[in-house]
Scaffold this active site. Structure first.
Site, PDB file in Angstrom:
ATOM      1  N   ASP A  65       0.855  -1.184   0.000  1.00 46.54           N
ATOM      2  CA  ASP A  65       0.000   0.000   0.000  1.00 46.54           C
ATOM      3  C   ASP A  65       0.891   1.234   0.000  1.00 46.54           C
ATOM      4  O   ASP A  65       2.112   1.121   0.135  1.00 46.54           O
ATOM      5  CB  ASP A  65      -0.981  -0.017   1.184  1.00 46.54           C
ATOM      6  N   TYR A  67       3.042   4.718   0.760  1.00 48.19           N
ATOM      7  CA  TYR A  67       3.770   5.283   1.907  1.00 48.19           C
ATOM      8  C   TYR A  67       2.787   6.105   2.730  1.00 48.19           C
ATOM      9  O   TYR A  67       1.905   6.772   2.178  1.00 48.19           O
ATOM     10  CB  TYR A  67       4.902   6.186   1.429  1.00 48.19           C
TER      11      TYR A  67
END
Length: 229
Positions: A65, A67
């Site tokens: 996913d 940062y």
């Protein structure tokens, strides 16, 4: 319906965009963006698809996913905007890149040059709450990224690079009789020494592309990231 991606991905992902599950995801995201700090900004959620069309995609680098710290995520897995520090996982990617294909590490983390050559830098989940990794897991994004991977797999001639457990979970959707899968542990400092270093994904990807009759990727990033498009 409103066009969310301005190339052939729109048609590929249309069945997802028109589903009741996506409508629920959309509702959830509207609430999240209004009440929480979410990355990337809403205008860059689909950036990976915008920069690397379905037809153009030759390699998929799949992450978990986005940062979750400020000014980093801009819609491409592992990439950060110019002017930001290179994150630890990406530093490890650069180390392996140098060992594998002799590419000189650069002092930025902007991977658009790869996207422009047909490397789809995709996360399995496309949004995240600030400071809370994987916080949008199970909200509906997996349905969309599963569909993207299934469509590419069906088309064939794609190299899928799966790093870490979230990425490896997608392997079931890939027809390995007409695609190539390269997988290892995640390049994170927590796991990179457990099988990422020495895995040589970049040279192996190029060897596979040549067998598919495709032009290999020039993995050397420009020293100047250029301006943000």
């Amino acid at each position: 319906m409103k066009e969310l991606i301005h190339n052939d991905w729109q048609q590929v992902l249309e069945p997802v965009f028109e589903s009741a599950e996506y409508a629920q995801l959309h509702q959830f995201l509207r609430q999240e963006y209004q009440t929480e700090t979410i990355y990337p900004d809403m205008y860059h959620i689909f950036q990976a698809f915008e920069w690397t069309s379905f037809k153009q995609t030759k390699v998929v680098i799949l992450g978990q996913d986005p940062y979750h710290e400020p000014n980093q995520a801009h819609g491409l897995s592992f990439s950060v905007l110019p002017g930001n520090q290179v994150p630890p996982s990406l530093k490890n990617i650069y180390k392996e890149l140098e060992t594998d294909v002799g590419a000189t590490p650069v002092n930025h983390g902007y991977l658009k040059a790869w996207a422009d050559q047909g490397v789809l830098l995709l996360n399995s989940v496309l949004t995240v709450r600030a400071h809370k990794a994987y916080s949008h897991r199970g909200k509906g994004w997996e349905m969309l990224t599963d569909q993207a991977i299934k469509a590419l797999s069906e088309r064939g001639g794609v190299v899928f690079i799966l790093w870490g457990n979230a990425a490896k979970a997608k392997r079931n959707f890939i027809d390995e009789s007409k695609n190539v899968v390269l997988s290892s542990v995640h390049p994170s400092p927590l796991s990179a020494y457990g099988g990422f270093f020495g895995s040589r994904p970049f040279s192996q990807a190029n060897q596979a592309l040549e067998k598919f009759g495709e032009t290999p990727i020039n993995w050397q990033l420009p020293s100047d990231p250029g301006s943000i498009d």
